[in-house]
Design a protein around this motif. Structure first.
Motif, PDB file in Angstrom:
ATOM      1  N   ASN A 167       0.789  -1.125  -0.116  1.00  0.00           N
ATOM      2  CA  ASN A 167       0.114  -0.109  -0.023  1.00  0.00           C
ATOM      3  C   ASN A 167       0.677   1.238   0.062  1.00  0.00           C
ATOM      4  OD1 ASN A 167      -2.314  -1.303   0.081  1.00  0.00           O
ATOM      5  ND2 ASN A 167      -2.227  -1.700   2.361  1.00  0.00           N
ATOM      6  N   LYS A 168       1.989   1.142   0.189  1.00  0.00           N
ATOM      7  CA  LYS A 168       2.895   2.490   0.233  1.00  0.00           C
ATOM      8  C   LYS A 168       3.358   3.108  -1.121  1.00  0.00           C
ATOM      9  CE  LYS A 168       6.527   0.581   2.283  1.00  0.00           C
ATOM     10  NZ  LYS A 168       8.238   0.799   2.501  1.00  0.00           N
ATOM     11  N   LYS A 169       3.347   4.284  -1.283  1.00  0.00           N
ATOM     12  CA  LYS A 169       3.581   4.965  -2.164  1.00  0.00           C
ATOM     13  C   LYS A 169       4.705   5.770  -2.138  1.00  0.00           C
ATOM     14  CE  LYS A 169       1.441   8.268  -5.585  1.00  0.00           C
ATOM     15  NZ  LYS A 169       0.441   8.980  -5.979  1.00  0.00           N
ATOM     16  N   VAL A 170       5.768   5.388  -3.105  1.00  0.00           N
ATOM     17  CA  VAL A 170       7.045   5.959  -2.988  1.00  0.00           C
ATOM     18  C   VAL A 170       7.331   6.830  -4.162  1.00  0.00           C
ATOM     19  CG1 VAL A 170       7.809   3.776  -2.174  1.00  0.00           C
ATOM     20  CG2 VAL A 170       7.978   4.044  -4.621  1.00  0.00           C
ATOM     21  N   LEU A 171       8.068   7.906  -4.017  1.00  0.00           N
ATOM     22  CA  LEU A 171       8.452   8.871  -4.904  1.00  0.00           C
ATOM     23  C   LEU A 171      10.121   8.520  -5.347  1.00  0.00           C
ATOM     24  CD1 LEU A 171       8.161  11.495  -6.569  1.00  0.00           C
ATOM     25  CD2 LEU A 171       8.853  12.801  -4.482  1.00  0.00           C
ATOM     26  N   ALA A 172      10.430   8.686  -6.371  1.00  0.00           N
ATOM     27  CA  ALA A 172      12.042   8.422  -6.933  1.00  0.00           C
ATOM     28  C   ALA A 172      12.248   9.599  -7.847  1.00  0.00           C
ATOM     29  CB  ALA A 172      12.148   7.284  -7.544  1.00  0.00           C
ATOM     30  N   VAL A 179       1.708  12.747  -0.211  1.00  0.00           N
ATOM     31  CA  VAL A 179       2.123  12.184   0.823  1.00  0.00           C
ATOM     32  C   VAL A 179       2.935  10.872   0.407  1.00  0.00           C
ATOM     33  CG1 VAL A 179       2.098  10.999   3.301  1.00  0.00           C
ATOM     34  CG2 VAL A 179       0.766  13.170   2.834  1.00  0.00           C
ATOM     35  N   TYR A 180       4.115  10.689   0.684  1.00  0.00           N
ATOM     36  CA  TYR A 180       4.945   9.475   0.425  1.00  0.00           C
ATOM     37  C   TYR A 180       5.412   8.777   1.700  1.00  0.00           C
ATOM     38  CZ  TYR A 180       4.702  11.396  -4.161  1.00  0.00           C
ATOM     39  OH  TYR A 180       4.388  12.038  -5.353  1.00  0.00           O
ATOM     40  N   THR A 181       5.373   7.440   1.643  1.00  0.00           N
ATOM     41  CA  THR A 181       6.000   6.804   2.674  1.00  0.00           C
ATOM     42  C   THR A 181       7.795   6.593   2.423  1.00  0.00           C
ATOM     43  OG1 THR A 181       5.806   4.355   1.507  1.00  0.00           O
ATOM     44  CG2 THR A 181       4.017   5.277   2.990  1.00  0.00           C
ATOM     45  N   ASP A 182       7.973   6.665   1.224  1.00  0.00           N
ATOM     46  CA  ASP A 182       9.367   6.659   1.078  1.00  0.00           C
ATOM     47  C   ASP A 182       9.876   7.741  -0.107  1.00  0.00           C
ATOM     48  OD1 ASP A 182      10.702   4.242   2.899  1.00  0.00           O
ATOM     49  OD2 ASP A 182       8.735   3.512   2.002  1.00  0.00           O
ATOM     50  N   ILE A 183      10.880   8.341   0.287  1.00  0.00           N
ATOM     51  CA  ILE A 183      11.566   9.055  -0.845  1.00  0.00           C
ATOM     52  C   ILE A 183      12.993   8.546  -1.423  1.00  0.00           C
ATOM     53  CG2 ILE A 183      12.123  11.197  -1.784  1.00  0.00           C
ATOM     54  CD1 ILE A 183      10.128  12.633   0.470  1.00  0.00           C
ATOM     55  N   PHE A 184      13.207   8.238  -2.437  1.00  0.00           N
ATOM     56  CA  PHE A 184      14.526   7.848  -3.035  1.00  0.00           C
ATOM     57  C   PHE A 184      14.994   8.900  -4.037  1.00  0.00           C
ATOM     58  CE2 PHE A 184      11.920   3.641  -2.481  1.00  0.00           C
ATOM     59  CZ  PHE A 184      12.732   3.437  -1.490  1.00  0.00           C
ATOM     60  N   LEU A 185      16.421   9.036  -3.937  1.00  0.00           N
ATOM     61  CA  LEU A 185      17.024   9.937  -4.717  1.00  0.00           C
ATOM     62  C   LEU A 185      18.162   8.799  -5.612  1.00  0.00           C
ATOM     63  CD1 LEU A 185      16.651  11.725  -2.173  1.00  0.00           C
ATOM     64  CD2 LEU A 185      17.851  13.514  -3.405  1.00  0.00           C
ATOM     65  N   VAL A 186      18.317   8.835  -6.839  1.00  0.00           N
ATOM     66  CA  VAL A 186      19.062   8.070  -7.670  1.00  0.00           C
ATOM     67  C   VAL A 186      19.838   8.983  -8.638  1.00  0.00           C
ATOM     68  CG1 VAL A 186      19.379   6.157  -9.228  1.00  0.00           C
ATOM     69  CG2 VAL A 186      17.556   6.025  -7.489  1.00  0.00           C
ATOM     70  N   PHE A 187      21.133   9.066  -8.190  1.00  0.00           N
ATOM     71  CA  PHE A 187      22.265   9.801  -9.112  1.00  0.00           C
ATOM     72  C   PHE A 187      23.469   9.231  -9.277  1.00  0.00           C
ATOM     73  CE2 PHE A 187      19.300  12.751  -7.746  1.00  0.00           C
ATOM     74  CZ  PHE A 187      19.139  13.960  -8.551  1.00  0.00           C
ATOM     75  N   ASP A 188      24.271   9.478 -10.231  1.00  0.00           N
ATOM     76  CA  ASP A 188      25.450   9.134 -10.605  1.00  0.00           C
ATOM     77  C   ASP A 188      26.571   9.801  -9.855  1.00  0.00           C
ATOM     78  OD1 ASP A 188      24.134   7.522 -12.617  1.00  0.00           O
ATOM     79  OD2 ASP A 188      24.649   8.713 -14.256  1.00  0.00           O
ATOM     80  N   ASP A 246      17.575   9.309   5.063  1.00  0.00           N
ATOM     81  CA  ASP A 246      16.126   8.604   5.451  1.00  0.00           C
ATOM     82  C   ASP A 246      15.188   8.862   4.318  1.00  0.00           C
ATOM     83  OD1 ASP A 246      14.134   7.746   7.096  1.00  0.00           O
ATOM     84  OD2 ASP A 246      14.698   8.903   8.769  1.00  0.00           O
ATOM     85  N   SER A 247      14.931   7.612   3.948  1.00  0.00           N
ATOM     86  CA  SER A 247      13.670   7.816   2.865  1.00  0.00           C
ATOM     87  C   SER A 247      12.372   8.028   3.617  1.00  0.00           C
ATOM     88  CB  SER A 247      13.594   6.400   2.226  1.00  0.00           C
ATOM     89  OG  SER A 247      13.293   5.311   3.390  1.00  0.00           O
ATOM     90  N   THR A 248      12.245   7.831   4.609  1.00  0.00           N
ATOM     91  CA  THR A 248      10.951   8.119   5.261  1.00  0.00           C
ATOM     92  C   THR A 248      10.660   9.600   5.681  1.00  0.00           C
ATOM     93  OG1 THR A 248      11.441   7.686   7.690  1.00  0.00           O
ATOM     94  CG2 THR A 248      10.414   5.723   6.501  1.00  0.00           C
ATOM     95  N   SER A 249      11.818  10.471   5.601  1.00  0.00           N
ATOM     96  CA  SER A 249      11.723  11.744   5.827  1.00  0.00           C
ATOM     97  C   SER A 249      12.310  12.786   4.734  1.00  0.00           C
ATOM     98  CB  SER A 249      12.142  12.019   7.180  1.00  0.00           C
ATOM     99  OG  SER A 249      13.836  11.822   7.140  1.00  0.00           O
ATOM    100  N   CYS A 250      13.601  13.093   4.812  1.00  0.00           N
ATOM    101  CA  CYS A 250      14.132  13.967   3.562  1.00  0.00           C
ATOM    102  C   CYS A 250      14.425  13.265   2.420  1.00  0.00           C
ATOM    103  CB  CYS A 250      15.470  14.487   4.379  1.00  0.00           C
ATOM    104  SG  CYS A 250      16.682  13.193   5.009  1.00  0.00           S
ATOM    105  N   GLY A 251      14.333  11.853   2.415  1.00  0.00           N
ATOM    106  CA  GLY A 251      14.715  11.272   1.386  1.00  0.00           C
ATOM    107  C   GLY A 251      16.218  10.462   1.419  1.00  0.00           C
TER     108      GLY A 251
END
Length: 244
Positions: free
Chosen positions: A2-7, A80-89, A111-116
């Motif tokens: 059920n979680k929604k994530v932002l990448a 609202v997202y349960t997790d935020i991921f940043l993916v960079f080179d 921290d994926s659950t707050s700032c990312g």
């Protein structure tokens, strides 16, 4: 799930393709994958312009909303997202490359659950396919030199045993993740049991090692970390490989 994530990802093609396949495979149906369209040093400089040196009140979603030029996409950053991921080179060849910048980004976005939570790929996201064989342990020490970076995408594709991301399944992802975890254990010379602790502390050590390697040898260990966002959610996902 059920979680929604932002990448938030660097590129507009390869990273969304990889993460969409990853999340589909592991049933993350609800997600937003947004291409930032520039590298980590551009993001760092824009954060400095927006917030200055003091990041204690940094609101990453607000920042992204303010940066978004397409009004239709601004609502993405109101959710609202349960997790935020940043993916960079890692991008050490960029003229804005700075150990201070990338170190600060790694320390802040932890921290994926707050700032990312930031995942850095070495040298770039194509490291996910740069495996000649899942049984070839030479991957544990494989590097890329500075003079090869301009051709890295071609090199990775030509040497890959798994170049077609659209065909990845749980077996493929698990094998890639396991190899990259083994490589982390190998290059850092740590015990495998350390992986059961906070993996992000280990990824900080990986960054430090890569910086030293780049400064001393102008080379990097080929390493993909963005797929570890799934492993961190469920570390048991690769155990079955060892029981085969």
């Amino acid at each position: 799930m059920n979680k929604k994530v932002l990448a938030i990802v660097e590129g507009e093609k390869k990273e969304p393709q990889l993460l969409n396949r990853l999340f589909d495979t592991y049933m993350y149906r609800k997600r937003e994958i947004v291409a930032y369209g520039a590298n980590i040093y551009d993001l760092y400089n824009k954060l400095l312009d927006f917030y200055g040196e003091d990041w204690k009140d940094l609101d990453f979603l607000l920042f992204l909303r303010e940066q978004e030029k397409d009004d239709g996409k601004k609502t993405i950053f109101d959710e609202v997202y349960t997790d935020i991921f940043l993916v960079f080179d890692f991008d050490p060849q960029d003229n804005r490359f700075s150990t201070k910048a990338i170190g600060r980004m790694m320390n802040y976005f932890n921290d994926s659950t707050s700032c990312g939570r930031l995942y850095i790929n070495y040298p770039m996201v194509e490291s996910c396919i740069h495996i000649t064989s899942f049984d070839d342990m030479s991957y544990l020490s494989s590097k890329i030199r500075k003079d090869e970076l301009s051709d890295y995408k071609k090199i990775a594709n030509e040497e890959s045993c798994c170049p077609d991301i659209t065909q990845y399944n749980k077996m493929t992802f698990s094998q890639i993740i396991r190899l990259n975890l083994w490589k982390i254990v190998s290059v850092l010379d740590i015990d495998k049991s350390n992986l059961s602790s906070d993996l992000y502390d280990i990824l900080r050590e990986v960054l430090k090692l890569q910086v030293v390697l780049w400064q001393q040898e102008s080379s990097l260990y080929i390493l993909n970390t963005c797929l570890l966002c799934i492993y961190e959610y469920n570390p048991k996902m690769i155990e079955w490989l060892d029981r085969k």
